[in-house]
Design a protein around this motif. Sequence first.
Motif, PDB file in Angstrom:
ATOM      1  N   LYS A 272      -4.493 -19.768  12.650  1.00  0.00           N
ATOM      2  CA  LYS A 272      -4.731 -20.883  13.561  1.00  0.00           C
ATOM      3  C   LYS A 272      -4.265 -20.585  14.986  1.00  0.00           C
ATOM      4  O   LYS A 272      -4.433 -21.419  15.877  1.00  0.00           O
ATOM      5  CB  LYS A 272      -4.027 -22.142  13.045  1.00  0.00           C
ATOM      6  CG  LYS A 272      -4.556 -22.639  11.708  1.00  0.00           C
ATOM      7  CD  LYS A 272      -3.819 -23.888  11.268  1.00  0.00           C
ATOM      8  CE  LYS A 272      -4.346 -24.396   9.942  1.00  0.00           C
ATOM      9  NZ  LYS A 272      -3.613 -25.622   9.485  1.00  0.00           N
ATOM     10  N   ASN A 273      -3.692 -19.410  15.193  1.00  0.00           N
ATOM     11  CA  ASN A 273      -3.125 -19.067  16.496  1.00  0.00           C
ATOM     12  C   ASN A 273      -4.106 -18.263  17.341  1.00  0.00           C
ATOM     13  O   ASN A 273      -4.649 -17.262  16.884  1.00  0.00           O
ATOM     14  CB  ASN A 273      -1.842 -18.270  16.316  1.00  0.00           C
ATOM     15  CG  ASN A 273      -0.789 -19.043  15.549  1.00  0.00           C
ATOM     16  OD1 ASN A 273      -0.817 -19.099  14.319  1.00  0.00           O
ATOM     17  ND2 ASN A 273       0.121 -19.664  16.256  1.00  0.00           N
ATOM     18  N   PRO A 274      -4.322 -18.665  18.609  1.00  0.00           N
ATOM     19  CA  PRO A 274      -5.294 -17.985  19.467  1.00  0.00           C
ATOM     20  C   PRO A 274      -4.760 -16.734  20.170  1.00  0.00           C
ATOM     21  O   PRO A 274      -5.510 -16.042  20.844  1.00  0.00           O
ATOM     22  CB  PRO A 274      -5.650 -19.056  20.494  1.00  0.00           C
ATOM     23  CG  PRO A 274      -4.421 -19.892  20.600  1.00  0.00           C
ATOM     24  CD  PRO A 274      -3.815 -19.907  19.229  1.00  0.00           C
ATOM     25  N   TYR A 275      -3.469 -16.455  20.003  1.00  0.00           N
ATOM     26  CA  TYR A 275      -2.863 -15.283  20.646  1.00  0.00           C
ATOM     27  C   TYR A 275      -2.025 -14.518  19.626  1.00  0.00           C
ATOM     28  O   TYR A 275      -1.535 -15.094  18.648  1.00  0.00           O
ATOM     29  CB  TYR A 275      -1.956 -15.692  21.811  1.00  0.00           C
ATOM     30  CG  TYR A 275      -2.647 -16.424  22.928  1.00  0.00           C
ATOM     31  CD1 TYR A 275      -3.197 -15.735  24.009  1.00  0.00           C
ATOM     32  CD2 TYR A 275      -2.735 -17.815  22.919  1.00  0.00           C
ATOM     33  CE1 TYR A 275      -3.828 -16.416  25.042  1.00  0.00           C
ATOM     34  CE2 TYR A 275      -3.371 -18.501  23.944  1.00  0.00           C
ATOM     35  CZ  TYR A 275      -3.915 -17.789  25.006  1.00  0.00           C
ATOM     36  OH  TYR A 275      -4.544 -18.474  26.021  1.00  0.00           O
TER      37      TYR A 275
ATOM     38  N   ALA B 155       3.934 -23.321  28.881  1.00  0.00           N
ATOM     39  CA  ALA B 155       2.630 -23.896  29.234  1.00  0.00           C
ATOM     40  C   ALA B 155       2.760 -25.250  29.923  1.00  0.00           C
ATOM     41  O   ALA B 155       1.802 -26.011  29.976  1.00  0.00           O
ATOM     42  CB  ALA B 155       1.767 -24.038  27.985  1.00  0.00           C
ATOM     43  N   SER B 156       3.940 -25.548  30.459  1.00  0.00           N
ATOM     44  CA  SER B 156       4.147 -26.856  31.075  1.00  0.00           C
ATOM     45  C   SER B 156       3.265 -27.066  32.305  1.00  0.00           C
ATOM     46  O   SER B 156       3.059 -28.201  32.733  1.00  0.00           O
ATOM     47  CB  SER B 156       5.618 -27.036  31.466  1.00  0.00           C
ATOM     48  OG  SER B 156       6.018 -26.069  32.416  1.00  0.00           O
ATOM     49  N   GLN B 157       2.736 -25.964  32.847  1.00  0.00           N
ATOM     50  CA  GLN B 157       1.783 -26.068  33.952  1.00  0.00           C
ATOM     51  C   GLN B 157       0.447 -25.422  33.585  1.00  0.00           C
ATOM     52  O   GLN B 157      -0.294 -24.958  34.441  1.00  0.00           O
ATOM     53  CB  GLN B 157       2.369 -25.444  35.225  1.00  0.00           C
ATOM     54  CG  GLN B 157       3.590 -26.204  35.747  1.00  0.00           C
ATOM     55  CD  GLN B 157       4.021 -25.740  37.118  1.00  0.00           C
ATOM     56  OE1 GLN B 157       3.270 -25.104  37.847  1.00  0.00           O
ATOM     57  NE2 GLN B 157       5.257 -26.068  37.488  1.00  0.00           N
ATOM     58  N   GLY B 158       0.161 -25.396  32.297  1.00  0.00           N
ATOM     59  CA  GLY B 158      -1.106 -24.863  31.826  1.00  0.00           C
ATOM     60  C   GLY B 158      -1.043 -23.376  31.532  1.00  0.00           C
ATOM     61  O   GLY B 158      -0.010 -22.729  31.702  1.00  0.00           O
ATOM     62  N   ILE B 159      -2.183 -22.835  31.094  1.00  0.00           N
ATOM     63  CA  ILE B 159      -2.291 -21.414  30.763  1.00  0.00           C
ATOM     64  C   ILE B 159      -3.451 -20.809  31.541  1.00  0.00           C
ATOM     65  O   ILE B 159      -4.578 -21.314  31.489  1.00  0.00           O
ATOM     66  CB  ILE B 159      -2.511 -21.202  29.258  1.00  0.00           C
ATOM     67  CG1 ILE B 159      -1.318 -21.756  28.476  1.00  0.00           C
ATOM     68  CG2 ILE B 159      -2.728 -19.726  28.937  1.00  0.00           C
ATOM     69  CD1 ILE B 159      -1.472 -21.654  26.970  1.00  0.00           C
ATOM     70  N   ASP B 160      -3.172 -19.751  32.259  1.00  0.00           N
ATOM     71  CA  ASP B 160      -4.193 -19.023  33.007  1.00  0.00           C
ATOM     72  C   ASP B 160      -5.114 -18.308  32.014  1.00  0.00           C
ATOM     73  O   ASP B 160      -4.644 -17.537  31.169  1.00  0.00           O
ATOM     74  CB  ASP B 160      -3.520 -18.018  33.939  1.00  0.00           C
ATOM     75  CG  ASP B 160      -4.475 -17.381  34.929  1.00  0.00           C
ATOM     76  OD1 ASP B 160      -5.653 -17.191  34.587  1.00  0.00           O
ATOM     77  OD2 ASP B 160      -4.035 -17.050  36.043  1.00  0.00           O
ATOM     78  N   GLU B 161      -6.394 -18.551  32.106  1.00  0.00           N
ATOM     79  CA  GLU B 161      -7.339 -17.943  31.170  1.00  0.00           C
ATOM     80  C   GLU B 161      -7.425 -16.429  31.337  1.00  0.00           C
ATOM     81  O   GLU B 161      -7.939 -15.730  30.468  1.00  0.00           O
ATOM     82  CB  GLU B 161      -8.722 -18.576  31.338  1.00  0.00           C
ATOM     83  CG  GLU B 161      -8.812 -19.996  30.808  1.00  0.00           C
ATOM     84  CD  GLU B 161      -8.468 -20.089  29.330  1.00  0.00           C
ATOM     85  OE1 GLU B 161      -8.968 -19.258  28.554  1.00  0.00           O
ATOM     86  OE2 GLU B 161      -7.698 -20.989  28.955  1.00  0.00           O
ATOM     87  N   THR B 162      -6.929 -15.911  32.475  1.00  0.00           N
ATOM     88  CA  THR B 162      -6.931 -14.455  32.693  1.00  0.00           C
ATOM     89  C   THR B 162      -5.571 -13.835  32.346  1.00  0.00           C
ATOM     90  O   THR B 162      -5.304 -12.686  32.692  1.00  0.00           O
ATOM     91  CB  THR B 162      -7.293 -14.123  34.149  1.00  0.00           C
ATOM     92  OG1 THR B 162      -6.248 -14.586  35.026  1.00  0.00           O
ATOM     93  CG2 THR B 162      -8.606 -14.773  34.545  1.00  0.00           C
ATOM     94  N   LEU B 163      -4.732 -14.595  31.661  1.00  0.00           N
ATOM     95  CA  LEU B 163      -3.377 -14.142  31.352  1.00  0.00           C
ATOM     96  C   LEU B 163      -3.358 -12.840  30.549  1.00  0.00           C
ATOM     97  O   LEU B 163      -2.592 -11.924  30.844  1.00  0.00           O
ATOM     98  CB  LEU B 163      -2.652 -15.243  30.575  1.00  0.00           C
ATOM     99  CG  LEU B 163      -1.326 -14.882  29.915  1.00  0.00           C
ATOM    100  CD1 LEU B 163      -0.304 -14.452  30.954  1.00  0.00           C
ATOM    101  CD2 LEU B 163      -0.808 -16.065  29.110  1.00  0.00           C
ATOM    102  N   CYS B 164      -4.161 -12.762  29.530  1.00  0.00           N
ATOM    103  CA  CYS B 164      -4.131 -11.601  28.632  1.00  0.00           C
ATOM    104  C   CYS B 164      -5.144 -10.529  29.036  1.00  0.00           C
ATOM    105  O   CYS B 164      -6.222 -10.858  29.539  1.00  0.00           O
ATOM    106  CB  CYS B 164      -4.380 -12.045  27.200  1.00  0.00           C
ATOM    107  SG  CYS B 164      -3.023 -13.027  26.527  1.00  0.00           S
ATOM    108  N   PRO B 165      -4.799  -9.252  28.815  1.00  0.00           N
ATOM    109  CA  PRO B 165      -3.570  -8.813  28.155  1.00  0.00           C
ATOM    110  C   PRO B 165      -2.345  -8.984  29.052  1.00  0.00           C
ATOM    111  O   PRO B 165      -2.391  -8.665  30.246  1.00  0.00           O
ATOM    112  CB  PRO B 165      -3.833  -7.331  27.869  1.00  0.00           C
ATOM    113  CG  PRO B 165      -4.803  -6.914  28.930  1.00  0.00           C
ATOM    114  CD  PRO B 165      -5.665  -8.112  29.185  1.00  0.00           C
TER     115      PRO B 165
END
Length: 277
Positions: free
Chosen positions: A104-107, A253-263
């Motif tokens: 269930k985890n996306p990362y 993630a208190s200010q969201g997650i950058d979609e370009t974070l990974c890798p």
Amino acid sequence: MRVYIKKFMIGLLLGCSSGWGFAQQQSTMDTKLKENYQLVWCDEFNAPQPALPDSTSWRFETGGHGWGNNELQYYVAGIHGKDTLALVSDGTLKIKALKKQQGKNPYVSIRMNTRKSWLYGYFEARAKVTGKRGSWAAFWMLPEKFKNWPLDGEIDIMEYVGYRPDVTQASVHTQKYNHVAHTEKTATREIQNAETEFHTYGVEWTPEKITGYVDGEPYFTFENDQQGNKETWPFNVPFYLKLNLAIGGNWGASQGIDETLCPALYEIDYVRVYQAK
């Protein structure tokens, strides 16, 4: 091979328990600490060829249950499919987080724990942290016989959340002082180029107090109230060292997650433990 054997023997003479020990970088610990402490354990991450971390020094913690912070990653045992997420190469440990589904985890990412534990000393890592919103890199400690948080205590030597560039944080958590109750004891320090350059993050832990350092400079102190109360000072038992890279979570993630974070990459040059001479 002769060069590697020479490095290995020097590492043993320095007190490094890791089979790949060899102290190349000088510690930034201040003069007083150098006078009072000696190196008793280290991992310099100098494998002769690319490899997983030394299994005699580290173990992986695995799972994707949120880890008490609603984190989004699933921690794996070094490898996920064809991807090595904990790689020792070119003199550093590279911890990587990827946006790949695991249950269930996306990362997927890494959480490592030392096999040895220590009571008191000076603990230091030289590291380069990952950035961007949603990342949460840490170098920290939990007790060997951990059962209950926050009663058993936690020492955060370095935490770095990507939405807050070039700011490092040191904290302690106890039953009386913790972030859930908004009573945690903590401090921050601005540093330059934390995501592109290596810095040293350390803590001195004695029966009297805990002091956090960055690049050899103290910036956080928590003193023992000498009441013999575990709720305010649980720091009188051996603790393990931990390295991990979380994604998301209540804080990360208190200010969201950058979609370009990974890798995302968290790179560690060394981990060292010093104790009183």
